[in-house]
Write a protein that holds these residues in place. Structure first.
Motif, mmCIF file in Angstrom:
data_model
loop_
_atom_site.group_PDB
_atom_site.id
_atom_site.type_symbol
_atom_site.label_atom_id
_atom_site.label_comp_id
_atom_site.label_asym_id
_atom_site.label_seq_id
_atom_site.Cartn_x
_atom_site.Cartn_y
_atom_site.Cartn_z
ATOM 1 N N CYS A 41 -9.389 11.191 2.737
ATOM 2 C CA CYS A 41 -10.020 11.967 1.662
ATOM 3 C C CYS A 41 -9.797 13.456 1.910
ATOM 4 C CB CYS A 41 -11.513 11.654 1.663
ATOM 5 S SG CYS A 41 -12.482 12.615 0.482
ATOM 6 N N THR A 43 -11.921 15.664 1.958
ATOM 7 C CA THR A 43 -12.973 16.119 2.873
ATOM 8 C C THR A 43 -12.479 16.088 4.323
ATOM 9 O OG1 THR A 43 -14.715 15.427 1.366
ATOM 10 C CG2 THR A 43 -15.320 15.565 3.690
ATOM 11 N N HIS A 63 -14.226 8.131 6.021
ATOM 12 C CA HIS A 63 -15.470 7.650 5.394
ATOM 13 C C HIS A 63 -15.195 6.769 4.183
ATOM 14 C CE1 HIS A 63 -14.409 11.579 3.609
ATOM 15 N NE2 HIS A 63 -14.783 11.020 2.485
ATOM 16 N N CYS A 150 -14.956 6.548 -1.742
ATOM 17 C CA CYS A 150 -15.357 7.956 -1.913
ATOM 18 C C CYS A 150 -14.713 8.503 -3.171
ATOM 19 C CB CYS A 150 -14.995 8.812 -0.712
ATOM 20 S SG CYS A 150 -15.502 10.531 -0.943
HETATM 21 ZN ZN ZN Z 1 -14.432 11.626 0.595
#
Ligand code: ZN
Ligand code: ZN
Length: 332
Positions: A41, A43, A63, A150
């Motif tokens: 991701c 992030t 995640h 996500c």
């Molecule tokens: Zn994410």
């Protein structure tokens, strides 16, 4: 106590390194998982770049974990050995603060986040709190399911926050937008995709997924937007999206980090336009999104990488060289 191979980051600004990480003792509410797939991701890039103040290093990122339950803690009632589960970003909440008691556990003051404050899924194995795991619809393969955890579900929180209206603008057409575009199309909405100026490949990708229009983020769409979601971490897109949005339209910032928003004239906000951010997820969001994914066949476009290729996957994401989502297959 054993060890698992994991791609870990020791401090901000460093590349990930393959290590033998020790596996902690199982807490009573935890499950031990074999990681089948883990999504990459944006992030995770912010974690590598030191842009997340809450992050604790060293840590194993990741995640968007799809895992197989190997062992359950004493108090676990939700899951059994052999279940396939998803582990999202929200890893634990206190249950006691104002936010937890107000249906906003996504904003819990003491929340723990998978692959940020808790070790995540860039590893052969992981440990997760069973109360925060999600069921994954059987129709998705492991690698297809990973980006749902996500890109799909926090993206969906942003999608709901953006509100109704036929014309939806998506700024940054990556892992999240390419899933949301499919949901929007299934609901008869029109998608306007904004990509890096000159990225004709991303424009084509958006059109293949049913976008009504695709163009550069410096362009105005042919029709005003009812609402827009910004995924790209670029503050200058906020005034750009406001300029493309009708009166009373909403602009939602969906990323965890964004460069500073430049000064802009009040006239862009005037007319009851609003700007809001979306942070994290609640467990209710996760369950709602997985029910939707069971009902609507989403087709995440994934490119798979081995565990030791995690740095390469991150680099491809950083340079916009992915169509859809990157997914690590740790034991492939
Ligand atoms: Zn994410
Ligand atoms: Zn709380």
């Amino acid at each position: 106590m054993g060890t698992v191979r994991a791609m870990r980051i020791s401090r901000a600004g460093q590349a990930l390194e393959l290590e033998e990480a020790s596996v902690p003792m199982l807490g009573e509410h935890q499950v031990r998982l074999k990681v089948l797939a883990c999504g990459v991701c944006r992030t995770d890039l912010h974690l590598v770049d030191g842009e997340l103040p809450q992050a604790s290093y060293p840590v194993t990122p990741g995640h968007e974990i799809v895992g197989h339950v190997l062992e359950v803690g004493k108090a676990v009632t939700e899951l059994s050995t052999g279940d396939r589960v998803g582990v999202p970003w929200l890893g634990w909440t206190c249950g006691k603060c104002f936010y937890c008691k107000s249906g906003l556990e996504n904003l819990c003051d003491k929340a723990c986040f998978t692959g940020c404050t808790l070790d995540g899924g860039y590893a052969e194995g992981a440990v997760a709190d069973a109360r925060y795991c999600l069921a994954i619809p059987a129709r998705y393969s492991d690698e297809e399911a990973a980006p749902l955890l996500c890109a799909g579900l926090i993206g969906y929180r942003a999608y709901r926050a953006a509100g109704e209206g036929r014309n939806l603008g998506l700024y940054g057409f990556g892992a999240s937008a390419h899933i949301l575009a499919q949901i929007a199309r299934s609901e008869g909405r029109h998608v306007f995709a904004f990509v890096r100026p000159g990225d004709t490949q991303a424009q084509r990708f958006a059109m293949e997924l049913g976008a009504t229009w695709a163009g550069g983020s410096d362009e105005l769409p042919p029709e005003l937007l009812d609402c827009a979601i910004i995924f790209a971490p670029v503050g200058a897109l906020v005034p750009a999206a406001l300029a493309a949005t009708r009166k009373a339209g909403r602009v939602i910032c969906a990323g965890i980090h964004m460069s500073d928003i430049p000064e802009f004239p009040y006239s862009l906000l005037w007319g009851e336009r609003s700007i809001a951010s979306v942070a994290n997820l609640t467990r209710a969001d996760g369950h709602e999104f997985m029910r939707l994914a069971a009902r609507v066949q989403l087709r995440p476009n994934v490119e798979t990488f081995s565990l030791s290729q995690a740095n390469e996957a991150l680099s491809r994401l950083r340079h916009g060289a992915l169509q859809g989502a990157a997914v690590l297959i740790p034991t492939g």
